[in-house]
Motif scaffolding. Structure first.
Motif, PDB file in Angstrom:
ATOM      1  N   VAL A 100      53.603  68.951  36.736  1.00 15.26           N
ATOM      2  CA  VAL A 100      53.759  68.323  38.808  1.00 15.26           C
ATOM      3  C   VAL A 100      55.352  68.920  38.742  1.00 15.26           C
ATOM      4  O   VAL A 100      55.956  68.875  37.589  1.00 15.26           O
ATOM      5  CB  VAL A 100      53.857  66.663  38.676  1.00 15.26           C
ATOM      6  CG1 VAL A 100      54.342  66.909  39.788  1.00 15.26           C
ATOM      7  CG2 VAL A 100      52.721  66.376  38.042  1.00 15.26           C
ATOM      8  N   LEU A 113      49.223  62.790  44.872  1.00 16.68           N
ATOM      9  CA  LEU A 113      49.208  62.860  42.626  1.00 16.68           C
ATOM     10  C   LEU A 113      48.181  61.975  41.958  1.00 16.68           C
ATOM     11  O   LEU A 113      47.694  62.306  41.036  1.00 16.68           O
ATOM     12  CB  LEU A 113      50.670  62.128  43.233  1.00 16.68           C
ATOM     13  CG  LEU A 113      51.621  63.269  42.983  1.00 16.68           C
ATOM     14  CD1 LEU A 113      53.079  63.043  42.535  1.00 16.68           C
ATOM     15  CD2 LEU A 113      51.745  64.831  41.923  1.00 16.68           C
ATOM     16  N   ILE A 155      59.034  62.776  43.340  1.00 20.24           N
ATOM     17  CA  ILE A 155      58.043  62.611  43.010  1.00 20.24           C
ATOM     18  C   ILE A 155      57.989  60.584  41.692  1.00 20.24           C
ATOM     19  O   ILE A 155      57.349  60.016  42.080  1.00 20.24           O
ATOM     20  CB  ILE A 155      57.601  63.373  41.895  1.00 20.24           C
ATOM     21  CG1 ILE A 155      57.590  64.912  41.871  1.00 20.24           C
ATOM     22  CG2 ILE A 155      56.809  62.444  40.569  1.00 20.24           C
ATOM     23  CD1 ILE A 155      57.467  65.635  41.415  1.00 20.24           C
TER      24      ILE A 155
END
Length: 200
Positions: free
Chosen positions: A185, A172, A192
């Protein structure tokens, strides 16, 4: 016969070029082809036709006007399960292309299984696979293991389709650094958030 002032005068130069053929014979003078009339000069007190705007080169802004470089791209989260993350990423890519994005603007990174396109291209060898990347004329798919080698693109789409939290935690920030304008994303928001905190 004297010329009447109202009649236009035809000057000899208006007759066009005279051709002189071989053999000394005189050829008939070709008639001039009518063309566009020249613009009349502007009359006093009335402006003439407006000139076309000149092509201007953009001026260099003063140091105080220089915009600060954009450090972080816009981030968009698309909630998806691990199993549905790849499909969500594909939909995101389709929407980007439908909205006018050029395919070469888009990089897709997977955290788990490689995208089928990447697996297929890798079957021809790494050289052919990276040649596709370097050409930069199509969407490029990379998995977490090779994503660090991918160059920056205006849009990066990450499919969180598996992989360890450490892999996601590595991918990420890397994806954020590769995205010039937009980072999308696709994955489980809880996962996340647990990896990046509330930043995404």
């Amino acid at each position: 016969m004297p010329l009447i002032p109202e009649e236009p005068q035809i000057h000899e130069s208006a007759q066009g070029p005279r051709a002189t053929p071989a053999g000394g014979r005189t050829a008939p003078t070709p008639r001039p082809v009518p063309g566009p009339r020249p613009a009349a000069p502007p009359r006093p007190g009335r402006p003439g036709p407006r000139p076309l705007p000149a092509q201007r080169t953009p001026r260099e802004p003063a140091k105080s006007e220089q915009p600060a470089p954009s450090v972080n791209p816009q981030i968009q989260l698309i909630p998806a399960s691990v199993e549905g993350a790849l499909d969500a990423a594909e939909e995101a890519v389709d929407l980007l292309l439908d909205s006018g994005r050029v395919p070469g603007d888009v990089l897709v990174i997977t955290t788990g299984e490689p995208h089928p396109w990447a697996a297929h291209e890798m079957s021809f060898g790494e050289t052919a696979y990276w040649a596709q990347h370097d050409a930069g004329d199509d969407v490029f798919y990379a998995d977490a293991s090779v994503a660090s080698r991918a160059a920056a693109r205006p849009v990066v789409v990450v499919a969180v389709n598996g992989g360890a939290d450490e892999s996601v935690a590595t991918v990420l920030p890397l994806a954020m650094g590769r995205a010039g304008a937009l980072l999308i994303v696709c994955g489980d928001p809880k996962q996340i958030d647990s990896v990046l905190g509330a930043g995404v």
